[in-house]
Write a protein that holds these residues in place. Structure first.
Motif, PDB file in Angstrom:
ATOM      1  N   ASP A   8      23.050  -5.857 -51.726  1.00  0.00           N
ATOM      2  CA  ASP A   8      23.902  -6.691 -50.854  1.00  0.00           C
ATOM      3  C   ASP A   8      25.313  -6.107 -50.753  1.00  0.00           C
ATOM      4  O   ASP A   8      25.897  -6.047 -49.666  1.00  0.00           O
ATOM      5  N   LEU A   9      25.837  -5.697 -51.890  1.00  0.00           N
ATOM      6  CA  LEU A   9      27.193  -5.120 -51.889  1.00  0.00           C
ATOM      7  C   LEU A   9      27.230  -3.819 -51.095  1.00  0.00           C
ATOM      8  O   LEU A   9      28.191  -3.544 -50.368  1.00  0.00           O
ATOM      9  N   LEU A  10      26.172  -3.018 -51.220  1.00  0.00           N
ATOM     10  CA  LEU A  10      26.115  -1.761 -50.454  1.00  0.00           C
ATOM     11  C   LEU A  10      26.042  -2.066 -48.953  1.00  0.00           C
ATOM     12  O   LEU A  10      26.678  -1.388 -48.148  1.00  0.00           O
ATOM     13  N   ASN A  11      25.273  -3.108 -48.606  1.00  0.00           N
ATOM     14  CA  ASN A  11      25.214  -3.536 -47.204  1.00  0.00           C
ATOM     15  C   ASN A  11      26.605  -3.917 -46.690  1.00  0.00           C
ATOM     16  O   ASN A  11      27.006  -3.508 -45.598  1.00  0.00           O
ATOM     17  N   GLU A  12      27.321  -4.697 -47.484  1.00  0.00           N
ATOM     18  CA  GLU A  12      28.677  -5.093 -47.079  1.00  0.00           C
ATOM     19  C   GLU A  12      29.589  -3.884 -46.957  1.00  0.00           C
ATOM     20  O   GLU A  12      30.479  -3.845 -46.107  1.00  0.00           O
ATOM     21  N   GLN A  13      29.341  -2.890 -47.820  1.00  0.00           N
ATOM     22  CA  GLN A  13      30.190  -1.697 -47.796  1.00  0.00           C
ATOM     23  C   GLN A  13      29.999  -0.906 -46.496  1.00  0.00           C
ATOM     24  O   GLN A  13      30.953  -0.293 -46.005  1.00  0.00           O
ATOM     25  N   ILE A  14      28.801  -0.937 -45.930  1.00  0.00           N
ATOM     26  CA  ILE A  14      28.575  -0.269 -44.633  1.00  0.00           C
ATOM     27  C   ILE A  14      29.545  -0.858 -43.617  1.00  0.00           C
ATOM     28  O   ILE A  14      30.229  -0.142 -42.888  1.00  0.00           O
ATOM     29  N   ASN A  15      29.632  -2.178 -43.605  1.00  0.00           N
ATOM     30  CA  ASN A  15      30.532  -2.852 -42.669  1.00  0.00           C
ATOM     31  C   ASN A  15      31.995  -2.482 -42.949  1.00  0.00           C
ATOM     32  O   ASN A  15      32.762  -2.205 -42.015  1.00  0.00           O
ATOM     33  N   LYS A  16      32.346  -2.430 -44.228  1.00  0.00           N
ATOM     34  CA  LYS A  16      33.742  -2.100 -44.577  1.00  0.00           C
ATOM     35  C   LYS A  16      34.109  -0.681 -44.146  1.00  0.00           C
ATOM     36  O   LYS A  16      35.225  -0.420 -43.714  1.00  0.00           O
ATOM     37  N   GLU A  17      33.164   0.238 -44.283  1.00  0.00           N
ATOM     38  CA  GLU A  17      33.437   1.624 -43.880  1.00  0.00           C
ATOM     39  C   GLU A  17      33.562   1.722 -42.354  1.00  0.00           C
ATOM     40  O   GLU A  17      34.421   2.441 -41.839  1.00  0.00           O
ATOM     41  N   LEU A  18      32.715   0.971 -41.655  1.00  0.00           N
ATOM     42  CA  LEU A  18      32.811   0.993 -40.188  1.00  0.00           C
ATOM     43  C   LEU A  18      34.097   0.303 -39.728  1.00  0.00           C
ATOM     44  O   LEU A  18      34.725   0.734 -38.754  1.00  0.00           O
ATOM     45  N   TYR A  19      34.491  -0.734 -40.435  1.00  0.00           N
ATOM     46  CA  TYR A  19      35.783  -1.357 -40.132  1.00  0.00           C
ATOM     47  C   TYR A  19      36.912  -0.352 -40.363  1.00  0.00           C
ATOM     48  O   TYR A  19      37.859  -0.275 -39.572  1.00  0.00           O
ATOM     49  N   HIS A  53      30.979   7.895 -44.133  1.00  0.00           N
ATOM     50  CA  HIS A  53      30.791   7.094 -45.352  1.00  0.00           C
ATOM     51  C   HIS A  53      29.761   5.988 -45.097  1.00  0.00           C
ATOM     52  O   HIS A  53      28.868   5.754 -45.906  1.00  0.00           O
ATOM     53  N   ALA A  54      29.932   5.316 -43.969  1.00  0.00           N
ATOM     54  CA  ALA A  54      28.991   4.241 -43.613  1.00  0.00           C
ATOM     55  C   ALA A  54      27.569   4.786 -43.519  1.00  0.00           C
ATOM     56  O   ALA A  54      26.624   4.189 -44.035  1.00  0.00           O
ATOM     57  N   MET A  55      27.416   5.952 -42.888  1.00  0.00           N
ATOM     58  CA  MET A  55      26.088   6.529 -42.691  1.00  0.00           C
ATOM     59  C   MET A  55      25.447   6.960 -44.011  1.00  0.00           C
ATOM     60  O   MET A  55      24.227   6.869 -44.180  1.00  0.00           O
ATOM     61  N   LEU A  56      26.264   7.431 -44.951  1.00  0.00           N
ATOM     62  CA  LEU A  56      25.733   7.831 -46.260  1.00  0.00           C
ATOM     63  C   LEU A  56      25.134   6.625 -46.984  1.00  0.00           C
ATOM     64  O   LEU A  56      24.057   6.710 -47.571  1.00  0.00           O
ATOM     65  N   LEU A  61      20.427   3.303 -48.601  1.00  0.00           N
ATOM     66  CA  LEU A  61      19.643   2.060 -48.605  1.00  0.00           C
ATOM     67  C   LEU A  61      18.257   2.295 -48.012  1.00  0.00           C
ATOM     68  O   LEU A  61      17.249   1.831 -48.541  1.00  0.00           O
ATOM     69  N   GLN A  62      18.201   3.039 -46.933  1.00  0.00           N
ATOM     70  CA  GLN A  62      16.902   3.370 -46.327  1.00  0.00           C
ATOM     71  C   GLN A  62      16.021   4.146 -47.309  1.00  0.00           C
ATOM     72  O   GLN A  62      14.847   3.833 -47.487  1.00  0.00           O
ATOM     73  N   ASN A  63      16.610   5.139 -47.948  1.00  0.00           N
ATOM     74  CA  ASN A  63      15.850   5.968 -48.891  1.00  0.00           C
ATOM     75  C   ASN A  63      15.301   5.150 -50.053  1.00  0.00           C
ATOM     76  O   ASN A  63      14.297   5.522 -50.663  1.00  0.00           O
ATOM     77  N   ASN A  64      15.969   4.050 -50.352  1.00  0.00           N
ATOM     78  CA  ASN A  64      15.541   3.218 -51.473  1.00  0.00           C
ATOM     79  C   ASN A  64      14.789   1.965 -51.019  1.00  0.00           C
ATOM     80  O   ASN A  64      14.614   1.029 -51.787  1.00  0.00           O
ATOM     81  N   ASP A  65      14.381   2.008 -49.754  1.00  0.00           N
ATOM     82  CA  ASP A  65      13.540   0.939 -49.224  1.00  0.00           C
ATOM     83  C   ASP A  65      14.203  -0.437 -49.270  1.00  0.00           C
ATOM     84  O   ASP A  65      13.545  -1.448 -49.486  1.00  0.00           O
ATOM     85  N   LEU A  70      23.047  -5.222 -40.463  1.00  0.00           N
ATOM     86  CA  LEU A  70      24.238  -4.748 -39.745  1.00  0.00           C
ATOM     87  C   LEU A  70      24.964  -5.966 -39.182  1.00  0.00           C
ATOM     88  O   LEU A  70      24.427  -6.678 -38.342  1.00  0.00           O
ATOM     89  N   THR A  71      26.154  -6.190 -39.669  1.00  0.00           N
ATOM     90  CA  THR A  71      26.914  -7.376 -39.260  1.00  0.00           C
ATOM     91  C   THR A  71      28.095  -6.983 -38.376  1.00  0.00           C
ATOM     92  O   THR A  71      28.446  -5.798 -38.283  1.00  0.00           O
TER      93      THR A  71
END
Ligand code: MG
Length: 171
Positions: A8-19, A53-56, A61-65, A70-71
């Protein structure tokens, strides 16, 4: 599958990096309007890096199933009256992102998620560099920003920055 809190935190981090990318685009736009193309270039490259960073994290997350959520990305709402406002907002933002990365690291550490810890090592180092860069910008602006000729030279220096893909690559 990773621990739910960690993913969940990694998911939120995607948003933070895109922000972050959005915020740096806004900064690019500020300097573009000022006619300082070197500064504008510097922030454009920052924006590109944030997207990386967001893409990494996305790929990790994808690699770890793990499920990916995406919010909506918030609108950059900082008002910049002068150049230094931008530079200081940049440093403040990087410090916030560092704390955020550390929070994820802490969550991974608590559940002995060594894989995520190792993945995040790159980000921990990267955040150290981002903060150093942001502080260097402030120092340079303090030294040279008030003199028009020096500002021109500084702008030329920043114009020379080129984008390179992150050293961490996930297949
Ligand atoms: Mg970042």
């Amino acid at each position: 599958m990773l621990n739910k809190k960690v993913s969940d935190l990694l998911n939120e981090q995607i948003n933070k990096e895109l922000y972050s990318a959005y915020l740096y685009l806004d900064m690019n736009n500020y300097f573009d309007k000022r006619g300082l193309n070197g500064f504008a270039n510097w922030y454009m490259i920052q924006a590109q890096e944030e997207r990386d960073h967001a893409m990494l994290i996305y790929k990790y997350l994808q690699n770890n199933d793990c499920p990916i959520k995406l919010t909506a990305i918030a609108m950059p709402d900082k008002k910049f009256k002068k150049d230094m406002d931008v530079l200081k907002a940049g440093l403040e933002h990087e410090e916030y992102v560092t704390a955020s990365i550390h929070t994820i690291y802490d969550a991974a550490y608590k559940v002995k998620d060594f894989r995520t810890m190792q993945f995040l090592d790159w980000f921990v180092k990267e955040q150290g560099e981002e903060e150093t860069n942001a502080r260097d910008m402030i120092t340079k602006m303090e030294l040279f920003g008030t003199d028009q000729r020096s500002l021109y030279m500084l702008n030329q220096e920043l114009a020379a920055r080129t984008y390179s893909a992150p050293s961490l690559v996930l297949d």
